[in-house]
Write a protein that holds these residues in place. Structure first.
Motif, PDB file in Angstrom:
ATOM      1  N   LEU A   1       0.830  -1.197   0.000  1.00  0.00           N
ATOM      2  CA  LEU A   1       0.000   0.000   0.000  1.00  0.00           C
ATOM      3  C   LEU A   1       0.870   1.255   0.000  1.00  0.00           C
ATOM      4  CD1 LEU A   1      -2.763   1.347   0.201  1.00  0.00           C
ATOM      5  CD2 LEU A   1      -2.701   0.980   2.686  1.00  0.00           C
ATOM      6  N   LEU A   2       1.934   1.238   0.799  1.00  0.00           N
ATOM      7  CA  LEU A   2       2.851   2.387   0.851  1.00  0.00           C
ATOM      8  C   LEU A   2       3.522   2.617  -0.501  1.00  0.00           C
ATOM      9  CD1 LEU A   2       4.531   1.796   4.346  1.00  0.00           C
ATOM     10  CD2 LEU A   2       2.734   3.449   3.772  1.00  0.00           C
ATOM     11  N   LYS A   3       3.888   1.518  -1.175  1.00  0.00           N
ATOM     12  CA  LYS A   3       4.520   1.638  -2.490  1.00  0.00           C
ATOM     13  C   LYS A   3       3.538   2.224  -3.506  1.00  0.00           C
ATOM     14  CE  LYS A   3       7.712   0.598  -5.693  1.00  0.00           C
ATOM     15  NZ  LYS A   3       8.042  -0.827  -5.952  1.00  0.00           N
ATOM     16  N   ALA A   4       2.294   1.782  -3.457  1.00  0.00           N
ATOM     17  CA  ALA A   4       1.274   2.304  -4.368  1.00  0.00           C
ATOM     18  C   ALA A   4       1.060   3.795  -4.142  1.00  0.00           C
ATOM     19  CB  ALA A   4      -0.034   1.542  -4.178  1.00  0.00           C
ATOM     20  N   GLN A   5       1.046   4.204  -2.875  1.00  0.00           N
ATOM     21  CA  GLN A   5       0.899   5.624  -2.568  1.00  0.00           C
ATOM     22  C   GLN A   5       2.076   6.424  -3.118  1.00  0.00           C
ATOM     23  OE1 GLN A   5       0.407   4.944   1.701  1.00  0.00           O
ATOM     24  NE2 GLN A   5      -1.643   5.850   1.616  1.00  0.00           N
ATOM     25  N   ALA A   6       3.264   5.877  -2.959  1.00  0.00           N
ATOM     26  CA  ALA A   6       4.464   6.573  -3.432  1.00  0.00           C
ATOM     27  C   ALA A   6       4.468   6.730  -4.954  1.00  0.00           C
ATOM     28  CB  ALA A   6       5.706   5.807  -2.977  1.00  0.00           C
ATOM     29  N   LEU A   7       3.929   5.741  -5.663  1.00  0.00           N
ATOM     30  CA  LEU A   7       3.893   5.789  -7.121  1.00  0.00           C
ATOM     31  C   LEU A   7       2.698   6.575  -7.667  1.00  0.00           C
ATOM     32  CD1 LEU A   7       4.865   2.084  -8.035  1.00  0.00           C
ATOM     33  CD2 LEU A   7       6.291   4.139  -8.251  1.00  0.00           C
ATOM     34  N   GLY A   8       1.799   6.958  -6.789  1.00  0.00           N
ATOM     35  CA  GLY A   8       0.639   7.717  -7.212  1.00  0.00           C
ATOM     36  C   GLY A   8      -0.416   6.891  -7.928  1.00  0.00           C
ATOM     37  N   ILE A   9      -0.436   5.574  -7.693  1.00  0.00           N
ATOM     38  CA  ILE A   9      -1.441   4.707  -8.292  1.00  0.00           C
ATOM     39  C   ILE A   9      -2.793   4.958  -7.622  1.00  0.00           C
ATOM     40  CG2 ILE A   9      -2.123   2.297  -8.700  1.00  0.00           C
ATOM     41  CD1 ILE A   9       0.849   1.567  -8.592  1.00  0.00           C
ATOM     42  N   LYS A  10      -3.864   4.929  -8.411  1.00  0.00           N
ATOM     43  CA  LYS A  10      -5.196   5.111  -7.855  1.00  0.00           C
ATOM     44  C   LYS A  10      -5.500   4.005  -6.847  1.00  0.00           C
ATOM     45  CE  LYS A  10      -9.489   6.474  -7.404  1.00  0.00           C
ATOM     46  NZ  LYS A  10      -9.821   7.716  -6.677  1.00  0.00           N
ATOM     47  N   ILE A  11      -5.919   4.387  -5.643  1.00  0.00           N
ATOM     48  CA  ILE A  11      -6.230   3.422  -4.584  1.00  0.00           C
ATOM     49  C   ILE A  11      -7.716   3.525  -4.243  1.00  0.00           C
ATOM     50  CG2 ILE A  11      -5.779   2.724  -2.201  1.00  0.00           C
ATOM     51  CD1 ILE A  11      -2.958   3.913  -2.551  1.00  0.00           C
ATOM     52  N   TRP A  12      -8.385   2.406  -4.350  1.00  0.00           N
ATOM     53  CA  TRP A  12      -9.807   2.329  -4.005  1.00  0.00           C
ATOM     54  C   TRP A  12      -9.981   1.480  -2.747  1.00  0.00           C
ATOM     55  CZ3 TRP A  12     -13.512   4.636  -7.146  1.00  0.00           C
ATOM     56  CH2 TRP A  12     -13.131   4.959  -8.474  1.00  0.00           C
ATOM     57  N   SER A  13     -10.910   1.884  -1.888  1.00  0.00           N
ATOM     58  CA  SER A  13     -11.419   0.949  -0.897  1.00  0.00           C
ATOM     59  C   SER A  13     -12.453   0.079  -1.615  1.00  0.00           C
ATOM     60  CB  SER A  13     -12.080   1.683   0.266  1.00  0.00           C
ATOM     61  OG  SER A  13     -13.267   2.345  -0.170  1.00  0.00           O
ATOM     62  N   TYR A  14     -12.782  -1.032  -1.018  1.00  0.00           N
ATOM     63  CA  TYR A  14     -13.781  -1.931  -1.610  1.00  0.00           C
ATOM     64  C   TYR A  14     -15.123  -1.240  -1.862  1.00  0.00           C
ATOM     65  CZ  TYR A  14     -17.492  -5.420  -1.308  1.00  0.00           C
ATOM     66  OH  TYR A  14     -18.639  -6.131  -1.505  1.00  0.00           O
ATOM     67  N   PRO A  15     -15.720  -0.560  -0.846  1.00  0.00           N
ATOM     68  CA  PRO A  15     -17.021   0.068  -1.107  1.00  0.00           C
ATOM     69  C   PRO A  15     -16.948   1.207  -2.118  1.00  0.00           C
ATOM     70  CG  PRO A  15     -16.251   0.605   1.096  1.00  0.00           C
ATOM     71  CD  PRO A  15     -15.350  -0.454   0.576  1.00  0.00           C
ATOM     72  N   GLU A  16     -15.850   1.959  -2.124  1.00  0.00           N
ATOM     73  CA  GLU A  16     -15.718   3.036  -3.108  1.00  0.00           C
ATOM     74  C   GLU A  16     -15.659   2.467  -4.523  1.00  0.00           C
ATOM     75  OE1 GLU A  16     -13.286   6.405  -0.510  1.00  0.00           O
ATOM     76  OE2 GLU A  16     -12.197   4.734  -1.427  1.00  0.00           O
ATOM     77  N   PHE A  17     -15.021   1.326  -4.666  1.00  0.00           N
ATOM     78  CA  PHE A  17     -14.941   0.701  -5.981  1.00  0.00           C
ATOM     79  C   PHE A  17     -16.321   0.229  -6.438  1.00  0.00           C
ATOM     80  CE2 PHE A  17     -14.300  -2.803  -8.922  1.00  0.00           C
ATOM     81  CZ  PHE A  17     -13.386  -2.255  -9.811  1.00  0.00           C
ATOM     82  N   ILE A  18     -17.071  -0.397  -5.526  1.00  0.00           N
ATOM     83  CA  ILE A  18     -18.425  -0.839  -5.868  1.00  0.00           C
ATOM     84  C   ILE A  18     -19.281   0.359  -6.268  1.00  0.00           C
ATOM     85  CG2 ILE A  18     -20.544  -1.872  -4.962  1.00  0.00           C
ATOM     86  CD1 ILE A  18     -18.327  -3.910  -5.498  1.00  0.00           C
ATOM     87  N   ARG A  19     -19.135   1.454  -5.540  1.00  0.00           N
ATOM     88  CA  ARG A  19     -19.898   2.666  -5.884  1.00  0.00           C
ATOM     89  C   ARG A  19     -19.525   3.171  -7.278  1.00  0.00           C
ATOM     90  NH1 ARG A  19     -21.970   6.012  -7.952  1.00  0.00           N
ATOM     91  NH2 ARG A  19     -22.825   8.007  -7.243  1.00  0.00           N
ATOM     92  N   ALA A  20     -18.242   3.137  -7.618  1.00  0.00           N
ATOM     93  CA  ALA A  20     -17.803   3.597  -8.929  1.00  0.00           C
ATOM     94  C   ALA A  20     -18.354   2.715 -10.046  1.00  0.00           C
ATOM     95  CB  ALA A  20     -16.277   3.627  -8.989  1.00  0.00           C
TER      96      ALA A  20
END
Length: 453
Positions: A84-103
């Motif tokens: 998760l820290l690596k994804a944040q550092a690379l600026g990759i889009k991060i979704w929580s599970y419910p946010e993804f379902i909403r999208a």
């Protein structure tokens, strides 16, 4: 995010919901990868069957690179997870599970089923009836339902039915999941303080359901059980241009061990609480075009959720059931259901204290007077689990006092519990196991077969 050829990485892919989401996304044409530090069945088998089971367990930041379009993070992961820290550092889009379902649900009518108890059964009932009439809809349900192969379906359907959990969204977002879906219709089945590791006071827990109700949009609908004190209090508040739909337990009867609704409709679920759940589902379905005639024709074949009122074995004068009951109100409702089903038999009930809340000594008082129905009441808990959670020790006297039942039998050794059960006379008696755990690894099926044969 609905396009094909997206590369999705799921952190904590081994959870029941996350593994189902992984399969659903693969079926939509996405490339799905993931990780977890441990994965058990049935999630492990599901992922393996769909070629999604990680080769190696554990977290590895080197797996995360800029070829990944998005990360979905499960609540099993921690905020300091290296991936998760690596994804944040690379600026990759991060979704929580419910946010993804909403999208994935932008252009759908969104129906959210919430409550401390009953929400899986209500959601499953709605799914079953819509499937019965071959309606086009999507869904998200938190547990396996009889007759429904998958727990998540995502397509271009115009409606989505979502089981809304009050637990926090992700390690990065402590807001409840059910607040993320922007519902048009919501149902609150009932409220009972739970998840004390997240909501340290009853007020902080109940306020989340009030927030859910307050987010019902204009021209939206709020369905609520008026037999639950707090749900009625929350649901009966006037909100601008929001339709209120209270419900209560419908009239029913029990004949020859079968629960009957609507005068002559036999149903496979048992207990007053499940008749109440069925009624909540009926109101939701009525809002989206299912007539009462259609509803009762379909509901007769609904078998409910796995691990709820699950019959392990039976003979002419003895039945053995298991249930997922893991909170005070669920305990009370489940034992009452078995007594309604076989009122002439004596009931021996075994309840495992297993959740964060139930193993907390300060929470035990919530069990007062919930365990009165069975002729013999047994409580089991694992002392090592209490130590692992750094909780205060629980004594036998603590349990007897908290449950307000001095004749409760308390076991901390699963072998001793098994011996006690297997050495009883089971003529005209039923046995009920209730837990979200596994009673220290006991083979409940073997015990059931032995005492019914």
């Amino acid at each position: 995010m609905s396009q094909k050829n997206q590369k999705i990485y799921i952190i904590a892919i081994g959870g029941a919901v996350m593994s189902s989401l992984a399969v659903a996304l693969k079926k939509k044409g996405m490339t799905v990868l993931g990780s977890d530090d441990k994965i058990y069945d049935p999630a492990a088998s599901l992922l393996k069957t769909n070629d999604l089971l990680p080769t190696d367990m554990g977290w590895d930041a080197n797996r995360i690179d800029d070829s990944i379009d998005a990360i979905i993070v499960g609540m099993h992961a921690k905020a300091d997870n290296p991936e998760l820290l690596k994804a944040q550092a690379l600026g990759i889009k991060i979704w929580s599970y419910p946010e993804f379902i909403r999208a994935q649900s932008d252009n759908k009518q969104r129906i959210v089923i919430a409550g401390s108890h009953g929400k899986t059964t209500i959601t499953g009932t709605i799914i079953h009836v819509l499937n019965y009439w071959k309606k086009d809809f999507d869904y998200v349900v938190g547990a396996k339902i009889h007759g429904i192969e998958e727990t998540i379906k995502l397509s271009n359907a115009p409606v989505i039915v979502i089981e809304g959990d009050e637990y926090f969204t992700s390690p990065l977002d402590l807001e409840p999941k059910f607040l993320k879906y922007d519902h048009h219709i919501a149902l609150i089945s009932g409220t009972e303080w739970d998840h004390i590791n997240v909501y340290p006071t009853e007020e902080s827990y109940l306020s989340q359901f009030e927030k859910l109700a307050d987010r019902t949009p204009k021209a939206g609908t709020l369905v609520y059980c008026e037999e639950d004190k707090q749900a009625k209090k929350i649901g009966s508040i006037d909100r601008d241009d929001v339709r209120k739909e209270p419900y209560e337990t419908p009239k029913y009867k029990v004949k020859d061990g079968v629960f009957i609704l609507n005068g002559d409709t036999p149903v496979k679920l048992i207990g007053k609480h499940n008749m109440q759940n069925i009624e909540g589902a009926r109101l939701i379905l009525k809002r989206i075009g299912i007539t009462d005639e259609q509803f009762y024709k379909a509901i007769a074949s609904f078998e409910g959720a796995f691990k709820r009122n699950n019959l392990l074995s039976e003979s002419d004068d003895c039945s053995v059931y298991t249930d997922f009951a893991h909170a005070p109100s669920k305990l009370a409702a489940t034992v009452a259901a078995l007594k309604e089903l076989h009122p002439k038999r004596k009931l021996v009930a075994c309840y495992e204290l297993h959740t964060f809340s139930s193993l907390n000594k300060e929470f035990l008082s919530k069990y007062k007077n919930t365990y009165k129905a069975p002729e013999e009441a047994i409580v089991y808990f694992d002392q090592n689990l209490i130590k692992e959670k750094n909780y205060a020790p629980i004594s036998e006297e603590d349990i007897k006092t908290s449950f307000s039942r001095k004749d409760i039998q308390v076991f901390t050794d699963p072998t001793a519990l098994a011996d006690h059960i297997q050495n009883k006379d089971w003529k005209d008696r039923d046995l009920l196991f209730m837990s979200s755990g596994n009673f220290g690894g006991l083979d409940l099926n073997a015990i059931a077969e032995k005492i019914t044969n």
